[in-house]
Structure formats: C-alpha cells, structure tokens
Design a protein around this motif. Structure first.
Motif, short mmCIF file in Angstrom:
data_model
loop_
_atom_site.label_atom_id
_atom_site.label_comp_id
_atom_site.label_asym_id
_atom_site.label_seq_id
_atom_site.Cartn_x
_atom_site.Cartn_y
_atom_site.Cartn_z
N GLU A 16 6.57 -0.12 -10.97
CA GLU A 16 5.38 -1.03 -10.62
C GLU A 16 5.57 -1.93 -9.44
N GLN A 19 5.73 0.25 -6.16
CA GLN A 19 4.42 0.66 -5.76
C GLN A 19 3.78 -0.73 -5.14
N TYR A 20 3.67 -1.63 -5.66
CA TYR A 20 3.36 -2.87 -4.99
C TYR A 20 3.93 -3.26 -3.61
N ALA A 22 5.19 -0.98 -1.77
CA ALA A 22 4.60 0.25 -0.83
C ALA A 22 3.33 -0.07 -0.36
N ALA A 23 2.24 -0.87 -1.19
CA ALA A 23 0.97 -1.04 -1.03
C ALA A 23 0.76 -2.08 0.10
N THR A 24 1.58 -3.23 -0.16
CA THR A 24 1.25 -4.50 0.39
C THR A 24 2.34 -4.87 1.41
N LYS A 38 10.30 -0.38 3.55
CA LYS A 38 9.12 0.12 3.45
C LYS A 38 8.84 1.72 3.45
N VAL A 42 8.21 3.87 0.02
CA VAL A 42 7.08 5.10 -0.02
C VAL A 42 7.71 6.21 -0.62
N GLU A 57 -3.81 10.30 -10.75
CA GLU A 57 -4.43 9.69 -9.81
C GLU A 57 -4.94 10.75 -8.86
N THR A 60 -1.86 12.23 -5.12
CA THR A 60 -0.60 12.13 -5.55
C THR A 60 0.26 13.31 -5.27
#
Length: 93
Positions: A16, A19-20, A22-24, A38, A42, A57, A60
């Motif tokens: 988690e 993932q956070y 990688a997303a932000t 980064k 990813v 999802e 993926t």
C-alpha cells in the motif's frame, strides 16, 4: 536476493505504501521520491501485482509481464457479483 524472493517478502502494508508512492510521487509521510525511487517503486508495484496480488483492477500486469485491460462487460460482471446480496421478484415481496 532475487526478484521473486524480494516480491514475496513485500507485506500488504508495504505494498500500500509503495502504491501510494507510485501514484503520488511522495511517501505517506510527505517525503518526495527521487526519480530513481519513483522508477523502482513503480516496478515493484507492477511485480507485486503480477506475482502476488493477482489484481482484479481494470489495468494490471499479468505473470508474463503483459498489461491486462478488462473490458467494460467483465468489470460490470465483477461489480454485480460483489455487490449483490439477494435478488427478489415482485411476487416474493
């Protein structure tokens, strides 16, 4: 350490956080990721999705490293099955 053992040692909580990040582009504490972080984050998220999470999802990565995109129909079927508790006809009420 090889890639498979690295990915198997990622806990759901760490996933988690990755993932956070990688997303932000930031860690949950607000620290900004470097360009190298980064890229690696990813890659780790994609590997975890492919090897461990078997993600459901829409977009993926599968075990062969290929991107998987579910169709609208597949997604509707999944959501319908997950959210349905009971189904009644007017005659049953």
């Amino acid at each position: 350490m090889n890639i498979d053992s690295l990915v198997k040692n990622i806990t759901p909580e760490l996933y988690e956080r990755l993932q956070y990040g990688a997303a932000t582009g930031r860690w949950p504490d607000g620290t900004e990721l470097s360009t190298t972080q980064k890229e690696q984050t990813v890659q780790l998220v994609m590997l975890y999705q492919a090897k461990v999470a078997k993600s459901t999802e829409q977009f993926t990565i599968n075990e062969q490293g290929e991107m998987v995109q579910k169709s609208k129909r597949e997604l509707q079927q999944e959501f319908k099955a997950e959210n349905e508790i009971a189904r009644f006809s007017e005659n049953d009420l």
